[in-house]
Scaffold this motif. Structure first.
Motif, PDB file in Angstrom:
ATOM      1  N   GLY A 105       6.666  -2.420  -6.492  1.00  0.00           N
ATOM      2  CA  GLY A 105       5.953  -1.153  -6.536  1.00  0.00           C
ATOM      3  C   GLY A 105       6.816   0.016  -6.090  1.00  0.00           C
ATOM      4  O   GLY A 105       6.767   1.095  -6.676  1.00  0.00           O
ATOM      5  N   GLY A 106       7.622  -0.188  -5.049  1.00  0.00           N
ATOM      6  CA  GLY A 106       8.518   0.876  -4.595  1.00  0.00           C
ATOM      7  C   GLY A 106       9.548   1.237  -5.640  1.00  0.00           C
ATOM      8  O   GLY A 106       9.851   2.411  -5.866  1.00  0.00           O
ATOM      9  N   SER A 107      10.094   0.217  -6.302  1.00  0.00           N
ATOM     10  CA  SER A 107      11.057   0.461  -7.371  1.00  0.00           C
ATOM     11  C   SER A 107      10.408   1.205  -8.532  1.00  0.00           C
ATOM     12  O   SER A 107      10.976   2.155  -9.085  1.00  0.00           O
ATOM     13  N   ALA A 108       9.190   0.789  -8.907  1.00  0.00           N
ATOM     14  CA  ALA A 108       8.468   1.478  -9.975  1.00  0.00           C
ATOM     15  C   ALA A 108       8.201   2.931  -9.605  1.00  0.00           C
ATOM     16  O   ALA A 108       8.245   3.828 -10.454  1.00  0.00           O
ATOM     17  N   GLY A 109       7.931   3.177  -8.320  1.00  0.00           N
ATOM     18  CA  GLY A 109       7.684   4.538  -7.867  1.00  0.00           C
ATOM     19  C   GLY A 109       8.880   5.446  -8.065  1.00  0.00           C
ATOM     20  O   GLY A 109       8.738   6.626  -8.424  1.00  0.00           O
ATOM     21  N   ILE A 110      10.074   4.906  -7.852  1.00  0.00           N
ATOM     22  CA  ILE A 110      11.290   5.707  -8.063  1.00  0.00           C
ATOM     23  C   ILE A 110      11.435   6.041  -9.537  1.00  0.00           C
ATOM     24  O   ILE A 110      11.799   7.169  -9.897  1.00  0.00           O
TER      25      ILE A 110
ATOM     26  N   LEU B 190       9.034  10.740  -1.590  1.00  0.00           N
ATOM     27  CA  LEU B 190      10.202  10.306  -0.822  1.00  0.00           C
ATOM     28  C   LEU B 190       9.817   9.996   0.616  1.00  0.00           C
ATOM     29  O   LEU B 190      10.344   9.047   1.218  1.00  0.00           O
ATOM     30  N   GLU B 191       8.883  10.759   1.168  1.00  0.00           N
ATOM     31  CA  GLU B 191       8.414  10.480   2.521  1.00  0.00           C
ATOM     32  C   GLU B 191       7.769   9.100   2.603  1.00  0.00           C
ATOM     33  O   GLU B 191       7.980   8.354   3.564  1.00  0.00           O
ATOM     34  N   ILE B 192       6.996   8.738   1.580  1.00  0.00           N
ATOM     35  CA  ILE B 192       6.378   7.406   1.595  1.00  0.00           C
ATOM     36  C   ILE B 192       7.448   6.329   1.392  1.00  0.00           C
ATOM     37  O   ILE B 192       7.379   5.243   1.965  1.00  0.00           O
ATOM     38  N   LEU B 193       8.446   6.609   0.561  1.00  0.00           N
ATOM     39  CA  LEU B 193       9.558   5.668   0.403  1.00  0.00           C
ATOM     40  C   LEU B 193      10.246   5.453   1.742  1.00  0.00           C
ATOM     41  O   LEU B 193      10.617   4.320   2.089  1.00  0.00           O
ATOM     42  N   ARG B 194      10.410   6.525   2.506  1.00  0.00           N
ATOM     43  CA  ARG B 194      10.987   6.400   3.847  1.00  0.00           C
ATOM     44  C   ARG B 194      10.153   5.443   4.695  1.00  0.00           C
ATOM     45  O   ARG B 194      10.686   4.566   5.369  1.00  0.00           O
ATOM     46  N   GLN B 195       8.841   5.591   4.634  1.00  0.00           N
ATOM     47  CA  GLN B 195       7.979   4.730   5.437  1.00  0.00           C
ATOM     48  C   GLN B 195       7.973   3.295   4.918  1.00  0.00           C
ATOM     49  O   GLN B 195       7.856   2.344   5.697  1.00  0.00           O
ATOM     50  N   LEU B 196       8.097   3.139   3.597  1.00  0.00           N
ATOM     51  CA  LEU B 196       8.195   1.795   3.037  1.00  0.00           C
ATOM     52  C   LEU B 196       9.441   1.085   3.569  1.00  0.00           C
ATOM     53  O   LEU B 196       9.442  -0.129   3.768  1.00  0.00           O
ATOM     54  N   LEU B 197      10.500   1.841   3.821  1.00  0.00           N
ATOM     55  CA  LEU B 197      11.757   1.277   4.306  1.00  0.00           C
ATOM     56  C   LEU B 197      11.860   1.300   5.833  1.00  0.00           C
ATOM     57  O   LEU B 197      12.945   1.127   6.384  1.00  0.00           O
ATOM     58  N   LYS B 198      10.741   1.500   6.494  1.00  0.00           N
ATOM     59  CA  LYS B 198      10.733   1.403   7.955  1.00  0.00           C
ATOM     60  C   LYS B 198      11.109  -0.018   8.366  1.00  0.00           C
ATOM     61  O   LYS B 198      10.572  -0.986   7.833  1.00  0.00           O
TER      62      LYS B 198
ATOM     63  N   SER C 243       0.832  -1.202   0.000  1.00  0.00           N
ATOM     64  CA  SER C 243       0.000   0.000   0.000  1.00  0.00           C
ATOM     65  C   SER C 243       0.868   1.253   0.000  1.00  0.00           C
ATOM     66  O   SER C 243       0.586   2.236  -0.701  1.00  0.00           O
ATOM     67  N   ARG C 244       1.941   1.227   0.786  1.00  0.00           N
ATOM     68  CA  ARG C 244       2.867   2.361   0.791  1.00  0.00           C
ATOM     69  C   ARG C 244       3.536   2.523  -0.576  1.00  0.00           C
ATOM     70  O   ARG C 244       3.730   3.643  -1.053  1.00  0.00           O
ATOM     71  N   ALA C 245       3.867   1.388  -1.203  1.00  0.00           N
ATOM     72  CA  ALA C 245       4.480   1.461  -2.534  1.00  0.00           C
ATOM     73  C   ALA C 245       3.534   2.142  -3.521  1.00  0.00           C
ATOM     74  O   ALA C 245       3.963   2.972  -4.341  1.00  0.00           O
ATOM     75  N   TRP C 246       2.250   1.793  -3.464  1.00  0.00           N
ATOM     76  CA  TRP C 246       1.265   2.415  -4.369  1.00  0.00           C
ATOM     77  C   TRP C 246       1.204   3.924  -4.131  1.00  0.00           C
ATOM     78  O   TRP C 246       1.103   4.722  -5.063  1.00  0.00           O
ATOM     79  N   LYS C 247       1.305   4.321  -2.877  1.00  0.00           N
ATOM     80  CA  LYS C 247       1.219   5.747  -2.554  1.00  0.00           C
ATOM     81  C   LYS C 247       2.439   6.520  -3.064  1.00  0.00           C
ATOM     82  O   LYS C 247       2.344   7.714  -3.374  1.00  0.00           O
ATOM     83  N   ILE C 248       3.585   5.852  -3.155  1.00  0.00           N
ATOM     84  CA  ILE C 248       4.738   6.511  -3.791  1.00  0.00           C
ATOM     85  C   ILE C 248       4.377   6.885  -5.224  1.00  0.00           C
ATOM     86  O   ILE C 248       4.639   8.008  -5.691  1.00  0.00           O
ATOM     87  N   LEU C 249       3.759   5.944  -5.929  1.00  0.00           N
ATOM     88  CA  LEU C 249       3.376   6.185  -7.320  1.00  0.00           C
ATOM     89  C   LEU C 249       2.310   7.264  -7.423  1.00  0.00           C
ATOM     90  O   LEU C 249       2.337   8.097  -8.335  1.00  0.00           O
ATOM     91  N   PHE C 250       1.357   7.260  -6.510  1.00  0.00           N
ATOM     92  CA  PHE C 250       0.329   8.303  -6.522  1.00  0.00           C
ATOM     93  C   PHE C 250       0.961   9.696  -6.391  1.00  0.00           C
ATOM     94  O   PHE C 250       0.666  10.615  -7.162  1.00  0.00           O
ATOM     95  N   TRP C 251       1.820   9.853  -5.393  1.00  0.00           N
ATOM     96  CA  TRP C 251       2.406  11.177  -5.164  1.00  0.00           C
ATOM     97  C   TRP C 251       3.354  11.565  -6.298  1.00  0.00           C
ATOM     98  O   TRP C 251       3.472  12.756  -6.641  1.00  0.00           O
ATOM     99  N   ALA C 252       4.011  10.588  -6.893  1.00  0.00           N
ATOM    100  CA  ALA C 252       4.846  10.889  -8.059  1.00  0.00           C
ATOM    101  C   ALA C 252       3.991  11.414  -9.204  1.00  0.00           C
ATOM    102  O   ALA C 252       4.354  12.401  -9.871  1.00  0.00           O
ATOM    103  N   ARG C 253       2.834  10.787  -9.450  1.00  0.00           N
ATOM    104  CA  ARG C 253       1.943  11.245 -10.510  1.00  0.00           C
ATOM    105  C   ARG C 253       1.379  12.644 -10.202  1.00  0.00           C
ATOM    106  O   ARG C 253       1.013  13.386 -11.112  1.00  0.00           O
ATOM    107  N   LEU C 254       1.313  12.985  -8.918  1.00  0.00           N
ATOM    108  CA  LEU C 254       0.869  14.330  -8.526  1.00  0.00           C
ATOM    109  C   LEU C 254       2.019  15.326  -8.531  1.00  0.00           C
ATOM    110  O   LEU C 254       1.855  16.479  -8.121  1.00  0.00           O
ATOM    111  N   HIS C 255       3.192  14.887  -8.973  1.00  0.00           N
ATOM    112  CA  HIS C 255       4.387  15.718  -9.110  1.00  0.00           C
ATOM    113  C   HIS C 255       4.874  16.259  -7.764  1.00  0.00           C
ATOM    114  O   HIS C 255       5.437  17.350  -7.695  1.00  0.00           O
ATOM    115  N   ASP C 256       4.677  15.479  -6.717  1.00  0.00           N
ATOM    116  CA  ASP C 256       5.136  15.867  -5.387  1.00  0.00           C
ATOM    117  C   ASP C 256       6.233  14.898  -4.962  1.00  0.00           C
ATOM    118  O   ASP C 256       5.992  13.902  -4.286  1.00  0.00           O
TER     119      ASP C 256
END
Length: 773
Positions: free
Chosen positions: A693-698, A654-662, A636-649
């Protein structure tokens, strides 16, 4: 696009920058499976723990599935559809859900509620364990184990009694074998007892000279035998003494030892005994160096296509990876190299867990290729309401398009079964599959409406279509057009008119795994026309119409879809709260922070929502994410990385990536969502979709191409001030290299068809780039 000037781009050259250290390393042996290091070639896998005196290696084979082919469809289900739909028309969703649970589920035991090892659905499971007892006395020091992503090789090294020991492990990308080499700084220092272990289903265990051969049968779920499996372990010692005792191969006083592992099953329509014998026919003649060189050439042919460097002020590559994960969670801006490592780890896992060059190749499942249990979590299957799809979100942009093909082949196979399911549940033409499948082609709904009643065929068609958009291969498009049209044919035949709006909607359906509260205080999941379905149907119809035009088919069916599109609900409807509505009605969700955010399918993976072309929808999507929250399960966190990337934020991504790597292992020994010490994603437990998903988000933070142009650095985090990426792939079969400094593009290069004019957006301005070749 608004307020964008058009100029002619100056051709830029890309300076060659060496990539960052892509080595994971640890200063202690693995104790838990989630600390062991994954190796694989898409067919077989190994996970060494790195023990000093007692060493364990988990062994895998991608087709190790129990169960068997079955027909789980309820052929009387269609008789209840009308009654269910009438209850939904009347707003009696809870009563409709009761009928769905009674009539609109699979026949038989289905997936066994995620415990299907002994039912026909089956499960993916571990092949077994290779266990060593090393003859090493005394204490050890200077311990280190590592996994080098650039070579796909793991190592364990340490000193004991003044001798330096080295153990090397890889699964060959050239031959279908796993290799272990044991060596030492002093001759006659290698000695061990080796045996294979599997808890169930082994029929025969043979020791012959320097080989262990294991033969077994997995249960078919009907009380009989299913797939046959065969594994072979061969030991080739240089010097020393060798003997067989009980179930063990014993080596003493050797200078060096090579151990080979190979496995196969009858899934491949051939004799697994013959397969493993052929795989190891000339093993005693193989030179380790030549074997590794051939593996490396084949591996780097794919892995080396993409390079990513994110500059750091101070590199933290000298930290053990488990400590590095903790530091990244606390201060992500201090270790950009960790993000680059995690990105490439996703690509490494794809190359390691799929093998498109083989006939009947299987895609990575919920655990990729790696499992250490007989009954894997959720059967280690292919969940189709996001998880199997997420596994493949990074393959096209990550320049691994051929690794989409095993998944596309799986889609083709289950679509054949899906024709039966369409007839059984709706008496409809076309094909449909629901939220889970296995290697046997399971296409029926699951055992419970809340999660089992969501159709997945339209979502699967997104992958068929995206593979075309990235490749531009019209021959491939012609091949999959019947699949696209067949899925659309099912939807067209089964959509019903919502009496309140007149829209054509799916019924019954769910917004995957989420529920809501009704006015009567009761809860339900079953609805008509959840937002995700409306978005998927719009996307699918559009793909069929566009494909028909590209191929010049003049298909009359595609023309009917043009008319129907006018009656499909809008891709996005904004509620009074300013959020994207999840259902046709503005229901109150049971879990406001639910892990699924399915109503943002139109933001990713689809392209309906954009901060450039549909700003109001993008604003609603942003508010939806803010209310949903940043946390969730791993995927779910990985998907949110992609969402925020698509929103150009980029900073929020990166904050969600941080949480994915908790760190997933907590102080109280409990496990939470995040990342295990070996970088596997914790749902928990381990699900590989979060890694992919996290890798795709990057990738999506660095390059986007879904809006008709190539957008360079669309969501670059502030912390990634300087870097280089080469070899990312944009739609239209174009390869993109970018170098940036102080957050601004310094140079870029696009490769593709010579002479093509490409729209490129850099920092909000559009330029026209002429491809040189």
């Amino acid at each position: 696009m608004k307020n964008i000037c058009v100029v002619v781009a100056v051709f830029c050259t890309l300076s060659i920058v060496h990539g960052q250290d892509l080595r994971m390393w640890y200063d202690k042996p693995a104790v838990k499976w989630e600390e062991a290091l994954p190796l694989g070639n898409g067919r077989i896998g190994m996970m060494p723990y790195g023990g000093v005196k007692d060493e364990q290696i988990v062994l895998n084979e991608i087709s190790m599935w129990s169960g068997s082919e079955q027909d789980p469809n309820n052929y009387d289900a269609y008789k209840s559809v009308g009654q269910i739909q009438q209850l939904l028309f009347q707003g009696k969703n809870d009563e409709a859900e009761k009928l769905v649970n009674q009539n609109f589920v699979c026949s038989g035991k289905g997936s066994g509620f995620g415990n299907g090892a002994t039912v026909p659905y089956g499960c993916f499971q571990s092949f077994g364990f290779l266990n060593f007892i090393h003859f090493i006395e005394g204490d050890f020091s200077n311990y280190r184990r590592s996994l080098d992503l650039q070579t796909a090789k793991a190592e364990t090294s340490f000193e004991a009694n003044g001798i330096r020991y080295l153990r090397e492990y890889f699964t060959s990308q050239d031959k279908n074998v796993g290799v272990v080499r044991l060596s030492a700084s002093k001759k006659k220092s290698i000695g061990f007892a080796l045996h294979f272990y599997r808890d169930k289903d082994v029929k025969d265990y043979q020791l012959q000279q320097d080989e262990i051969t294991v033969t077994g049968r997995l249960p078919n779920g009907l009380g009989g035998d299913g797939l046959e499996f065969v594994g072979k372990i061969k030991v080739v010692a240089k010097g020393g003494k060798q003997q067989l005792y009980d179930n063990q191969v014993i080596i003493k006083e050797a200078d060096e030892v090579l151990i080979y592992f190979t496995a196969s099953t009858s899934y491949y329509d051939s004799s697994p005994k013959t397969d493993v014998s052929n795989n190891l026919r000339d093993a005693d003649k193989w030179s380790y160096n030549k074997l590794f060189a051939a593996h490396l050439r084949e591996y780097q042919r794919t892995f080396g296509r993409v390079g990513l460097t994110l500059k750091d002020q101070i590199s933290k590559a000298n930290l053990p990876t488990d400590q590095r994960i903790k530091d990244f969670f606390e201060h992500p801006e201090e270790d950009n190299g960790m993000a680059a490592l995690y990105y490439q780890f996703g690509r490494y896992l794809m190359i390691s867990s799929a093998a498109p060059k083989y006939e009947k190749a299987l895609p990575p499942n919920l655990q990729g290729l790696w499992a250490h249990q007989i009954q894997t979590p959720w059967n280690g299957d292919y969940h189709l309401n996001i998880n199997a799809q997420m596994n493949h979100w990074g393959v096209e942009v990550g320049n691994l398009p051929e690794y989409h093909k095993p998944f596309i082949a799986l889609i083709k196979r289950i679509a054949k079964e899906g024709k039966k399911t369409a007839k059984a549940y709706y008496n409809a033409p076309g094909w449909v599959v629901y939220m889970m499948t296995n290697i046997w082609g399971y296409s029926a709904p699951g055992e419970n409406a809340s999660w089992g009643a969501s159709t997945a065929s339209g979502w699967l068609c997104n992958h068929l279509w995206e593979h075309y958009l990235f490749s531009g291969d019209e021959g491939y498009l012609r091949e999959v057009y019947p699949l696209l049209a067949g899925a659309a044919q099912f939807y067209q035949a089964t959509l019903v008119k919502d009496p309140k709006t007149g829209w054509l909607v799916t019924s019954p359906s769910v917004s995957p795994e989420n529920g809501f509260k009704l006015a009567n205080g009761k809860t339900a999941s079953v609805v008509m026309g959840p937002t995700i379905d409306n978005q998927i149907v719009r996307e699918l119809y559009g793909a069929v119409i566009t494909a028909d035009s590209i191929l010049g088919l003049k298909d009359s069916f595609a023309q009917t879809l043009r008319t129907d599109l006018k009656h499909i609900p809008p891709a996005v409807r904004v509620s009074s709260s300013g959020r994207v509505m999840e259902w046709l009605e503005d229901y109150r969700e049971i879990e406001p922070r639910h892990r699924h955010v399915s109503h943002l399918y139109g933001l990713y993976p689809a392209a309906f929502i954009s901060p450039v072309t549909t700003l109001d929808w993008a604003t609603a999507a942003k508010k939806t994410l803010e209310v949903r929250g940043d946390e969730g399960t791993g995927w779910s966190r990985a998907w949110k990385i992609l969402f925020w990337a698509r929103l150009h934020d980029g900073d929020h991504a990166l904050e969600i990536l941080r949480q994915l790597l908790k760190p997933a292992f907590l102080r109280n020994d409990k496990v939470g969502a995040g990342t295990y010490p070996n970088l596997f994603c914790a749902h928990p437990p381990f699900q590989i979709d979060g890694n992919f998903g996290g890798s795709a988000g990057i990738s999506e933070m660095l390059l986007q191409s879904q809006d008709g142009y190539i957008h360079l650095l669309p969501a670059l985090p502030t912390a990634w001030k300087e870097g280089t990426v080469k070899g990312l792939r944009a739609r239209g079969n174009r390869l993109v290299d970018i170098t940036w400094k102080d957050g601004k593009v310094q140079s870029y290069k696009i490769k593709g068809k010579k002479g093509d004019k490409v729209r490129v957006v850099i920092e909000g301005k559009e330029v026209i780039y002429r491809v040189k070749g």
